[in-house]
Design a protein around this motif. Structure first.
Motif, mmCIF file in Angstrom:
data_model
loop_
_atom_site.group_PDB
_atom_site.id
_atom_site.type_symbol
_atom_site.label_atom_id
_atom_site.label_comp_id
_atom_site.label_asym_id
_atom_site.label_seq_id
_atom_site.Cartn_x
_atom_site.Cartn_y
_atom_site.Cartn_z
ATOM 1 N N PRO A 106 77.996 35.105 71.237
ATOM 2 C CA PRO A 106 79.320 34.515 70.972
ATOM 3 C C PRO A 106 80.196 35.325 70.023
ATOM 4 N N ILE A 107 79.612 36.280 69.285
ATOM 5 C CA ILE A 107 80.402 37.021 68.304
ATOM 6 C C ILE A 107 81.562 37.766 68.959
ATOM 7 N N ARG A 108 81.406 38.166 70.204
ATOM 8 C CA ARG A 108 82.465 38.953 70.845
ATOM 9 C C ARG A 108 83.732 38.136 71.097
ATOM 10 N N ASN A 109 83.605 36.808 71.147
ATOM 11 C CA ASN A 109 84.770 35.954 71.372
ATOM 12 C C ASN A 109 85.085 35.058 70.177
ATOM 13 N N THR A 110 84.507 35.385 69.023
ATOM 14 C CA THR A 110 84.719 34.561 67.836
ATOM 15 C C THR A 110 85.968 35.003 67.087
ATOM 16 N N PHE A 111 86.869 34.059 66.849
ATOM 17 C CA PHE A 111 88.070 34.321 66.065
ATOM 18 C C PHE A 111 87.992 33.521 64.774
ATOM 19 N N PHE A 112 88.038 34.223 63.647
ATOM 20 C CA PHE A 112 87.980 33.596 62.336
ATOM 21 C C PHE A 112 89.383 33.328 61.801
ATOM 22 N N LYS A 113 89.444 32.476 60.803
ATOM 23 C CA LYS A 113 90.683 32.289 60.048
ATOM 24 C C LYS A 113 90.797 33.437 59.048
ATOM 25 N N THR A 114 91.880 34.192 59.119
ATOM 26 C CA THR A 114 92.132 35.213 58.109
ATOM 27 C C THR A 114 92.408 34.510 56.785
ATOM 28 N N CYS A 115 91.711 34.913 55.721
ATOM 29 C CA CYS A 115 91.814 34.123 54.498
ATOM 30 C C CYS A 115 91.344 34.896 53.276
ATOM 31 N N ASP A 116 91.732 34.376 52.113
ATOM 32 C CA ASP A 116 91.134 34.749 50.840
ATOM 33 C C ASP A 116 89.846 33.926 50.736
ATOM 34 N N LEU A 117 88.730 34.585 50.493
ATOM 35 C CA LEU A 117 87.458 33.863 50.503
ATOM 36 C C LEU A 117 87.362 32.807 49.403
ATOM 37 N N LYS A 118 88.264 32.870 48.420
ATOM 38 C CA LYS A 118 88.283 31.819 47.391
ATOM 39 C C LYS A 118 88.590 30.449 47.985
ATOM 40 N N GLU A 119 89.192 30.426 49.168
ATOM 41 C CA GLU A 119 89.493 29.150 49.819
ATOM 42 C C GLU A 119 88.233 28.391 50.204
ATOM 43 N N PHE A 120 87.147 29.116 50.469
ATOM 44 C CA PHE A 120 85.972 28.474 51.057
ATOM 45 C C PHE A 120 84.671 28.702 50.292
ATOM 46 N N PHE A 121 84.728 29.468 49.201
ATOM 47 C CA PHE A 121 83.529 29.734 48.428
ATOM 48 C C PHE A 121 83.802 29.522 46.941
#
Length: 331
Positions: A106-121
């Protein structure tokens, strides 16, 4: 700048590239890799379509594939100009969507949210991610002790952390293909402009070639680059004019026409808008090193550090911030 598309090569390790880059300005560009950018020094800005990130040392931005982004320095001297002496330094890890595809298709079709990692960690989790990136840089530049396996181990672990915590979506094949076609259209338009800006360029002709309406093309262009079609063309012509002006024997009227301006007064207006002076004044000031090409937003100015200097910057960051890398012995 021939095109806004960056073809990332993975010559050292398959599907992975690590660089340490000192950047005054890197214009908007896109590529098909995921990208993790960590600031090693202050004074850097990373800009995407959605946000402007002023980065402090240790900040990490995660950029999705095909996401338009640019870098620039906010270091300024007393006159408000980029002093060019202390441009920000970034550790950048680029990962192809082919990475580990045999084990996680699935990695070939995975689209992430572009972000500052401080939002989620939280800070404890960010500390771990920083150490993984720094250790990956060490492996990539030092070439010691089965470094390829060590690097792939760290990035596999990091990718799992991102998949579990950063919003992402696995697109269907047809959705991924639609994104790719849209991107390829932008690249065709940009390539056409880059090759023809010194002549007459009409938006309606390009829209007709692409089989879409003028408003649709204008919207796509401004969405990707943050400026209008005509602003991009004007900046390309302005960049060319600055290069031609280095030949002080060339009359400014010739500079204007050879750069694609239909009337020298348009070139004068752009110099006034971007540099608050006329072309003749700019030429004089450039001779006295008051202006440089980094003043122009579209101009690229960066320095890719060789392996020894890249390693030094990573070790300096580790030492300055008192980071323990003991875990690296086991990975």
């Amino acid at each position: 700048m021939k095109s806004q598309f960056e073809l990332v090569n993975h010559l050292q390790i398959k599907h992975v590239k690590v660089i340490v880059n000192q950047i005054s300005h890197r214009p908007p560009h896109v590529h098909s890799d995921f990208e993790l950018t960590m600031a090693l020094t202050d004074g850097g800005v990373l800009e995407t379509r959605a946000a402007r990130h002023v980065m402090n040392p240790g900040d990490i931005i995660f950029i999705n594939s095909y996401e338009n982004h640019s870098y620039y320095s906010v270091k300024e001297d007393e006159d408000g100009k980029d002093d060019g002496k202390s441009d920000p330094i970034f550790l950048i890890v680029q990962i192809s969507y082919h990475f580990l595809m045999d084990y996680f298709p699935p990695i070939r079709n995975t689209f992430f949210k572009t972000c500052d990692l401080k939002e989620f960690f939280d800070e404890r989790e960010l500390h771990l991610i920083r150490r993984l990136l720094l250790a990956s840089g060490r492996d990539y530049f030092n070439h010691e002790g089965y470094y390829q396996l060590r690097l792939v181990t760290k990035l596999s672990y990091l990718l799992r952390i991102l998949l579990l915590n950063v919003p992402n979506k696995v697109l269907k094949d047809e959705e991924k293909e639609k994104v790719k076609r849209r991107f390829e259209r932008i690249q065709r338009v940009v390539s056409y402009i880059d090759e023809n800006y010194s002549g007459k360029i009409r938006l309606e002709e390009i829209a007709q070639k692409e089989g879409i309406t003028i408003p649709h093309l204008s919207h796509i262009f401004s969405e990707y680059f943050g400026i209008s079609f005509q602003e991009y063309v004007n900046l390309k012509r302005l960049e060319k004019a600055i290069l031609l002006m280095q030949d002080e024997r060339k009359p400014l009227i010739n500079v204007a026409f050879e750069s694609g301006f239909s009337d020298p007064k348009y070139m004068n207006q752009l110099f006034k808008k971007n540099f608050n002076c006329k072309p003749r004044q700019y030429r004089t000031q450039a001779r006295n090193h008051i202006h440089n090409l980094a003043s122009l937003p579209i101009t690229q100015k960066e320095r890719l550090l060789p392996d020894d200097l890249a390693s030094r910057e990573i070790e300096d960051y580790i030492r300055r911030n008192g980071i323990s890398m003991e875990f690296d012995r086991l990975l």
